[in-house]
Write an enzyme that holds these catalytic residues in place. Structure first.
Site, PDB file in Angstrom:
ATOM      1  N   CYS A  49       0.877  -1.101   0.019  1.00  0.00           N
ATOM      2  CA  CYS A  49       0.042  -0.210  -0.084  1.00  0.00           C
ATOM      3  C   CYS A  49       0.996   1.285   0.016  1.00  0.00           C
ATOM      4  CB  CYS A  49      -1.095   0.028   1.098  1.00  0.00           C
ATOM      5  SG  CYS A  49      -1.825   1.323   1.465  1.00  0.00           S
ATOM      6  N   CYS A  52       0.396   3.342   3.568  1.00  0.00           N
ATOM      7  CA  CYS A  52       0.691   2.823   4.712  1.00  0.00           C
ATOM      8  C   CYS A  52       2.239   3.589   5.320  1.00  0.00           C
ATOM      9  CB  CYS A  52       0.939   1.350   4.554  1.00  0.00           C
ATOM     10  SG  CYS A  52      -0.763   0.641   4.878  1.00  0.00           S
ATOM     11  N   HIS A 110      -3.962   0.450   8.392  1.00  0.00           N
ATOM     12  CA  HIS A 110      -4.739   0.139   7.102  1.00  0.00           C
ATOM     13  C   HIS A 110      -5.947  -0.222   7.187  1.00  0.00           C
ATOM     14  CE1 HIS A 110      -4.226  -0.902   2.445  1.00  0.00           C
ATOM     15  NE2 HIS A 110      -4.963  -2.032   2.877  1.00  0.00           N
ATOM     16  N   ASN A 148     -13.701   9.386  -1.316  1.00  0.00           N
ATOM     17  CA  ASN A 148     -14.137   8.335  -2.086  1.00  0.00           C
ATOM     18  C   ASN A 148     -14.026   6.886  -1.294  1.00  0.00           C
ATOM     19  OD1 ASN A 148     -15.009  10.078  -4.131  1.00  0.00           O
ATOM     20  ND2 ASN A 148     -13.127   9.990  -5.117  1.00  0.00           N
ATOM     21  N   SER A 156      -8.733   4.579  -5.066  1.00  0.00           N
ATOM     22  CA  SER A 156      -7.579   3.816  -5.873  1.00  0.00           C
ATOM     23  C   SER A 156      -6.930   2.955  -4.681  1.00  0.00           C
ATOM     24  CB  SER A 156      -6.633   4.795  -6.540  1.00  0.00           C
ATOM     25  OG  SER A 156      -6.253   5.755  -5.400  1.00  0.00           O
ATOM     26  N   HIS A 159      -6.836   2.028   1.976  1.00  0.00           N
ATOM     27  CA  HIS A 159      -6.337   2.713   3.154  1.00  0.00           C
ATOM     28  C   HIS A 159      -7.183   4.077   3.511  1.00  0.00           C
ATOM     29  CE1 HIS A 159      -2.663   3.380   6.034  1.00  0.00           C
ATOM     30  NE2 HIS A 159      -3.330   4.476   6.229  1.00  0.00           N
ATOM     31  N   HIS A 161      -8.710   7.261   3.746  1.00  0.00           N
ATOM     32  CA  HIS A 161      -7.902   8.603   3.492  1.00  0.00           C
ATOM     33  C   HIS A 161      -8.999   9.538   2.627  1.00  0.00           C
ATOM     34  CE1 HIS A 161      -7.679   6.548  -0.676  1.00  0.00           C
ATOM     35  NE2 HIS A 161      -7.530   7.745  -1.309  1.00  0.00           N
ATOM     36  N   GLN A 163      -9.015  13.587   0.220  1.00  0.00           N
ATOM     37  CA  GLN A 163      -8.297  14.169  -0.813  1.00  0.00           C
ATOM     38  C   GLN A 163      -8.916  15.850  -0.385  1.00  0.00           C
ATOM     39  OE1 GLN A 163      -7.643  12.972  -4.641  1.00  0.00           O
ATOM     40  NE2 GLN A 163      -8.735  11.145  -4.378  1.00  0.00           N
TER      41      GLN A 163
END
Length: 336
Positions: A49, A52, A110, A148, A156, A159, A161, A163
């Site tokens: 990943c 990570c 993760h 997302n 994508s 993990h 996250h 944006q």
């Protein structure tokens, strides 16, 4: 049968667009696409990943061994710092766009999600959102913070996250919301989303979660099956204006809403979410704004069957089957 049992249209007050509600279509058989939802069983650290701690990203940069929220410039940004090309007028109009983008890792784990994190860890994420809105808003016209979640929504990486894209322009949907809120303020002399809070509380059927600083509802005009709108009760226009009590309360409210999503179909519930605050380029001219967040989950009938925005939705008008009132009741039933 009530009015809500028959086809009817509802006006989205934030965008000025209509939504066709067709609750009787929930009875139709389904032989279309089924797509397995993303499972929740993941390791705490994945050596492959790129988000990570300690792992190498494309280009050779290594992530630090971060312990909380970790923010870094997006390695593949949609906007660049310097504009390229020239504006073109006429029928085929163009204009340059520039900005910058960040990736916000919510946690080193993760396997974590906002739904499964503690209130304390979620509060760190809230602080990160607020800090980024302030710092990037000092340089750009608009700051869009979003997440997302899940492969079904195009993430994508699994993990945890989100944006941030900040640019020198106000995006179309935010501009549309700005116009509708501004028009309501001029006509009624009040803040649109404050009036929405009052109307939703008077009705009660679409409320999902509530505390002294926030209200989460399936809005009257919801387009996606289990869409929710999270509205600040305080007179705040941007994330950085939130005080400590409101930030604590937001972390707690997300701790009710997001696990309820997961419980709906016993799955790691996918969604796209994003914050809408007053564009920073608006300066002080934003009395009509109220900070809010949209959650758009795609699932409709189960973890495998999703809502498709196709056909009539693409060519004519947004349409939904499950009524917003029924959706809100099902989410409420999943709150522990």
């Amino acid at each position: 049968m009530s009015h809500a049992d028959f086809p009817h249209r509802r006006l989205n007050r934030l965008t000025g667009e209509w939504v066709l509600v067709s609750p009787q279509r929930m009875k139709r058989p389904w032989q279309g696409e089924t797509k397995a939802a993303q499972g929740g069983d993941r390791p705490n650290h994945d050596a492959s990943c790129y988000l990570c701690p300690g792992n190498e990203r494309v280009g050779g940069t290594h992530n630090p061994d971060f312990e909380g929220v970790f923010v870094f410039p997006n390695d593949f940004p949609a906007l660049l710092l310097e504009p390229g090309g020239e504006a073109r007028e006429g029928l085929l109009r163009e204009e340059p766009a520039c900005g910058e983008a960040r990736v916000v890792c919510y946690a080193p784990d993760h396997s974590a999600t906002l739904a499964r994190m503690s209130d304390k860890a979620r509060r760190e994420v809230v602080n990160g959102w607020c800090d980024l809105s302030a710092s990037l808003g000092a340089k750009w016209h608009h700051v869009q913070i979003f997440e997302n979640k899940g492969a079904m929504m195009g993430a994508s990486s699994p993990h945890p996250h989100g944006q941030v894209w900040a640019g020198d322009f106000v995006p179309t949907l935010v501009e549309r919301e700005d116009g509708c809120q501004r028009a309501h303020h001029a006509e009624a002399g009040s803040v649109l989303l404050e009036d929405v809070i009052a109307a939703e509380e008077a009705d009660g059927s679409r409320i999902v979660a509530s505390n002294p600083h926030w209200l989460a509802v399936v809005p009257h005009w919801a387009a996606w099956p289990f869409e929710t709108l999270v509205i600040a009760r305080d007179d705040v226009r941007r994330l950085e204006e939130l005080g400590d009590p409101a930030r604590d309360a937001l972390a707690a409210l997300l701790g009710e809403l997001l696990p309820a999503y997961d419980a709906l179909f016993d799955t790691d519930f996918p969604y796209s979410m994003g914050w809408h605050g007053a564009p920073h380029g608006a300066g002080a001219d934003c009395a009509h704004w109220r900070l809010h967040a949209h959650f758009y989950p795609p699932l409709l009938r189960s973890a495998e069957i999703r809502k498709h925005m196709v056909g009539f939705e693409l060519l004519a008008e947004t349409q939904r089957d499950l009524s917003p009132e029924a959706a809100a009741e099902r989410i409420r039933d999943c709150i522990a």
